[in-house]
Design a protein around this motif. Structure first.
Motif, PDB file in Angstrom:
ATOM      1  N   ALA A  66       0.785  -1.323   0.019  1.00 50.43           N
ATOM      2  CA  ALA A  66      -0.022  -0.059   0.110  1.00 50.43           C
ATOM      3  C   ALA A  66       0.760   1.263   0.032  1.00 50.43           C
ATOM      4  O   ALA A  66       0.460   2.331  -0.680  1.00 50.43           O
ATOM      5  N   SER A  69       2.738   1.342  -3.271  1.00 51.63           N
ATOM      6  CA  SER A  69       1.804   1.005  -4.696  1.00 51.63           C
ATOM      7  C   SER A  69       2.491   0.107  -5.440  1.00 51.63           C
ATOM      8  O   SER A  69       2.549   0.195  -6.799  1.00 51.63           O
ATOM      9  N   ARG A  70       2.923  -1.149  -4.630  1.00 48.67           N
ATOM     10  CA  ARG A  70       3.348  -2.336  -5.704  1.00 48.67           C
ATOM     11  C   ARG A  70       2.450  -3.505  -5.482  1.00 48.67           C
ATOM     12  O   ARG A  70       2.365  -4.245  -4.471  1.00 48.67           O
ATOM     13  N   ARG A  71       1.738  -3.864  -6.651  1.00 51.62           N
ATOM     14  CA  ARG A  71       0.772  -4.921  -6.750  1.00 51.62           C
ATOM     15  C   ARG A  71       1.607  -6.162  -6.421  1.00 51.62           C
ATOM     16  O   ARG A  71       0.847  -7.417  -5.988  1.00 51.62           O
ATOM     17  N   LEU A 156      -5.149  -1.282  -5.999  1.00 52.37           N
ATOM     18  CA  LEU A 156      -3.842  -0.615  -6.398  1.00 52.37           C
ATOM     19  C   LEU A 156      -3.717  -0.467  -7.991  1.00 52.37           C
ATOM     20  O   LEU A 156      -3.414   0.301  -8.652  1.00 52.37           O
ATOM     21  N   VAL A 159      -5.994   2.354  -8.954  1.00 50.90           N
ATOM     22  CA  VAL A 159      -5.398   3.593  -8.276  1.00 50.90           C
ATOM     23  C   VAL A 159      -4.263   4.038  -9.378  1.00 50.90           C
ATOM     24  O   VAL A 159      -3.997   5.136  -9.713  1.00 50.90           O
ATOM     25  N   LYS A 160      -3.432   2.979  -9.546  1.00 51.16           N
ATOM     26  CA  LYS A 160      -2.445   3.308 -10.648  1.00 51.16           C
ATOM     27  C   LYS A 160      -2.745   3.787 -12.125  1.00 51.16           C
ATOM     28  O   LYS A 160      -2.282   4.527 -12.569  1.00 51.16           O
TER      29      LYS A 160
END
Length: 162
Positions: A66, A69-71, A156, A159-160
């Motif tokens: 989170a 921001s790395r899935r 994520l 969001v990205k």
């Protein structure tokens, strides 16, 4: 030892045909049952540790994912959770096997010599292991962790891209 002996005799009395109440467990039989109980306790302890590690690792990876921001980190969390789930199911399956062994040994007649066998029944092992993995409490715990990680990965992604 006499307390354990009384407990074992009380367990065998009620419904199940077994040794008569007057028949006594030998010290060797009691020692064998204690070995089996030790294995059961180790399996239960391992299961508890797997649950703790799975929750800790998944929470830590989700927090890192989170923030950064790395899935991909969430997918590592999913894979690790599935591995913990599989190992926890295996140890629960073994624990249930040792409980069955304990029951069988406790029901043996006193005239039968103690062989100190610690082998659990492994017939249909894969099927029984997979069924054990699908027990409601494991499914609820590990399934929730996997679903939360999947939802987080989808969030994520939005969001990205958004």
């Amino acid at each position: 030892m006499s307390k354990l002996r009384r407990v074992l005799e009380a367990l065998l009395e009620p419904d199940e045909p077994g040794p008569p109440a007057s028949e006594d467990f030998s010290d060797a039989r009691i020692k064998h049952l204690e070995f089996i109980q030790g294995a059961i306790l180790r399996m239960a302890g391992n299961s508890f540790l797997f649950k703790g590690w799975a929750i800790s690792l998944a929470s830590g990876l989700a927090a890192f994912a989170a923030i950064e921001s790395r899935r991909a980190v969430l997918f590592v969390g999913i894979v690790s959770t599935l591995l913990f789930w599989a190992m926890d199911g295996y140890y629960l399956w073994l624990e249930r096997g040792f409980v069955g062994l304990h029951v069988r040994v406790a029901k043996l007649p006193a005239s039968q010599p103690v062989d100190y066998a610690m082998a659990v029944d492994k017939t249909h092992a894969l099927r029984r292991w997979l069924r054990t993995m699908m027990r409601w409490h494991l499914l609820l715990l590990y399934g929730t962790i996997v679903v939360v990680n999947i939802v987080g990965a989808l969030y994520l992604k939005e969001v990205k891209n958004g």
